[in-house]
Design an enzyme around this catalytic site. Structure first.
Site, PDB file in Angstrom:
ATOM      1  N   ASP A  43       0.736  -1.309   0.043  1.00 15.63           N
ATOM      2  CA  ASP A  43       0.038  -0.087  -0.153  1.00 15.63           C
ATOM      3  C   ASP A  43       0.875   1.141  -0.010  1.00 15.63           C
ATOM      4  OD1 ASP A  43      -2.342   1.402   0.068  1.00 15.63           O
ATOM      5  OD2 ASP A  43      -2.633   1.410   2.369  1.00 15.63           O
ATOM      6  N   HIS A  60       2.455   3.300  -8.597  1.00 20.86           N
ATOM      7  CA  HIS A  60       2.187   1.961  -8.960  1.00 20.86           C
ATOM      8  C   HIS A  60       3.644   1.249  -9.723  1.00 20.86           C
ATOM      9  CE1 HIS A  60      -1.685   2.364  -7.529  1.00 20.86           C
ATOM     10  NE2 HIS A  60      -2.204   2.977  -8.388  1.00 20.86           N
ATOM     11  N   LEU A 154       9.901 -21.048  -3.435  1.00 21.11           N
ATOM     12  CA  LEU A 154       9.213 -20.027  -2.770  1.00 21.11           C
ATOM     13  C   LEU A 154       7.713 -20.030  -3.620  1.00 21.11           C
ATOM     14  CD1 LEU A 154       8.717 -17.271  -0.988  1.00 21.11           C
ATOM     15  CD2 LEU A 154       9.521 -15.969  -3.122  1.00 21.11           C
TER      16      LEU A 154
HETATM   17  C1  IPE Z   1      -5.659  -2.558   0.219  1.00 22.23           C
HETATM   18  O1  IPE Z   1      -5.099  -1.313  -0.306  1.00 22.23           O
HETATM   19  C2  IPE Z   1      -5.642  -3.244  -1.416  1.00 22.23           C
HETATM   20  C3  IPE Z   1      -4.092  -3.382  -1.987  1.00 22.23           C
HETATM   21  C4  IPE Z   1      -2.933  -3.032  -1.529  1.00 22.23           C
HETATM   22  C5  IPE Z   1      -4.111  -4.174  -2.889  1.00 22.23           C
HETATM   23  P1  IPE Z   1      -6.206  -0.156  -0.310  1.00 22.23           P
HETATM   24  O2  IPE Z   1      -5.559   1.251  -0.402  1.00 22.23           O
HETATM   25  O3  IPE Z   1      -7.296  -0.523  -1.409  1.00 22.23           O
HETATM   26  O4  IPE Z   1      -7.081  -0.097   1.026  1.00 22.23           O
HETATM   27  P2  IPE Z   1      -7.893   0.948   1.956  1.00 22.23           P
HETATM   28  O5  IPE Z   1      -8.842   1.337   0.840  1.00 22.23           O
HETATM   29  O6  IPE Z   1      -6.884   2.220   2.007  1.00 22.23           O
HETATM   30  O7  IPE Z   1      -8.578   0.358   3.245  1.00 22.23           O
HETATM   31  C1  IPE Z   2      -1.469   0.184  -3.315  1.00 19.40           C
HETATM   32  O1  IPE Z   2      -1.473   1.601  -3.252  1.00 19.40           O
HETATM   33  C2  IPE Z   2      -1.934  -0.475  -4.741  1.00 19.40           C
HETATM   34  C3  IPE Z   2      -3.460  -0.878  -4.779  1.00 19.40           C
HETATM   35  C4  IPE Z   2      -4.218  -0.648  -3.768  1.00 19.40           C
HETATM   36  C5  IPE Z   2      -3.728  -1.346  -6.092  1.00 19.40           C
HETATM   37  P1  IPE Z   2      -2.720   2.835  -3.505  1.00 19.40           P
HETATM   38  O2  IPE Z   2      -3.108   2.806  -4.744  1.00 19.40           O
HETATM   39  O3  IPE Z   2      -3.928   2.040  -2.408  1.00 19.40           O
HETATM   40  O4  IPE Z   2      -1.892   3.905  -2.588  1.00 19.40           O
HETATM   41  P2  IPE Z   2      -2.369   5.066  -1.436  1.00 19.40           P
HETATM   42  O5  IPE Z   2      -3.145   4.152  -0.627  1.00 19.40           O
HETATM   43  O6  IPE Z   2      -3.640   5.691  -2.508  1.00 19.40           O
HETATM   44  O7  IPE Z   2      -1.391   5.797  -1.216  1.00 19.40           O
HETATM   45 MG    MG Z   3      -4.094   2.537  -0.315  1.00 14.97          MG
END
Ligand code: IPE
Ligand code: IPE
Ligand code: MG
Length: 265
Positions: A43, A60, A154
């Site tokens: 995240d 990303h 793994l």
């Molecule tokens: C969780 O992150 C999902 C992934 C990292 C794939 P999100 O960014 O979607 O979670 P919330 O919305 O902050 O809970």
């Molecule tokens: C995690 O990073 C990737 C996915 C959830 C797919 P985010 O896109 O959620 O990044 P933030 O949380 O907005 O910073």
């Molecule tokens: Mg996120």
């Protein structure tokens, strides 16, 4: 803006900020008591990009480099299972453009990395409602599963269109189907049998869950499997997450007192 962008591009090649020295952390680690299964919520990509004035897509893309480094470290440490959360059942709520970027990145990652992953004995297992992913991503996943299916150094579970609730529902449906076909008695459904119907069937539950970027929630990840998992949270965004942070999580994990509801003898 342009300078900021260029300096970000240049800094991608360098390792992110590490906690302490990797060598010292490596020495601190007891190689005999490493977790067998580690789960990571990847995240913070969007926030990483925003702090640099970049589009979210760049965050990303930068996150893929962290994944590479952590997968490498897991093979080096002989960790058996790594489960990474890449796309949740709720992430479809994001703008279509971002969803497309994420799906394209997945295909690109598999296309570019498959040979190397295979060479290192990594088995790729997608977990989630894979049949609902776009055909391009599905094809790459199918190929990755076919090529790496016999590897056993793994196991890399990639959680895609994954939701903990969806997984529990899918398992429940499977068990009810077996029961209605007369192949399973309801009394035979215990925790072991239920675990055996989850996407992670046959694998131990995670010992350690790592969540970068500071959120203190599960976001629908591995709801069943995390019952007694140790959590480790850091404010560092996933694209900045490096080997040093990972080793720090492992060292902290080894200092935990896991009781599983019992008492320490
Ligand atoms: C969780 O992150 C999902 C992934 C990292 C794939 P999100 O960014 O979607 O979670 P919330 O919305 O902050 O809970
Ligand atoms: C995690 O990073 C990737 C996915 C959830 C797919 P985010 O896109 O959620 O990044 P933030 O949380 O907005 O910073
Ligand atoms: Mg996120």
């Amino acid at each position: 803006m342009v300078r900021k962008y260029l300096s970000t591009l240049i800094s991608w090649g360098r390792p992110g900020k590490t906690v302490g020295s990797d060598a010292r952390l490596m020495q601190e680690l007891d190689r005999k008591r490493l977790p067998k299964h580690i789960a990571i919520i990847m995240d913070g990509n969007g926030r990483w990009a925003r702090t640099r004035g970049l589009p979210r897509a760049m965050g990303h893309r930068a996150g893929v480099e962290s994944l590479r480094e952590i997968v490498r470290t897991c093979t080096e440490l002989e960790i058996s299972v790594l489960t990474v959360y890449a796309f949740s059942t709720e992430n479809w709520r994001r703008p279509q453009e971002e969803v497309d970027v994420l799906m394209d990145l997945l295909s690109e990652y598999l296309r570019k990395e498959l040979d190397e992953l295979h060479r290192h004995g990594i088995q790729i297992r997608p977990i989630g409602r894979i049949q609902e992913l776009p055909p391009g991503a599905r094809d790459e996943l199918e190929r990755a599963v076919r090529v790496t299916g016999k590897n056993n150094r793994l196991i890399l579970n990639i959680a895609l269109n994954y939701g903990g609730r969806a997984e529990i529902l899918d398992a429940t449906r499977e068990l009810i189907k077996e029961a209605t076909e007369g192949k399973l008695h309801p009394d035979a459904i215990d925790e072991e049998r239920f675990s055996g119907a989850l996407y992670t069937r046959g694998l131990p539950d995670p010992d350690l869950l790592i969540r970068p970027s500071g959120e203190m929630r599960l976001s629908n990840f591995l709801l069943w499997q995390l019952a007694y998992t140790e959590f480790w949270v850091t404010d560092v965004y996933w694209p900045d997450f490096r080997r040093g942070h990972f080793l720090q999580a492992l060292v902290d994990y080894q200092g935990r007192d896991r009781r599983f509801g019992g008492l320490k003898i």
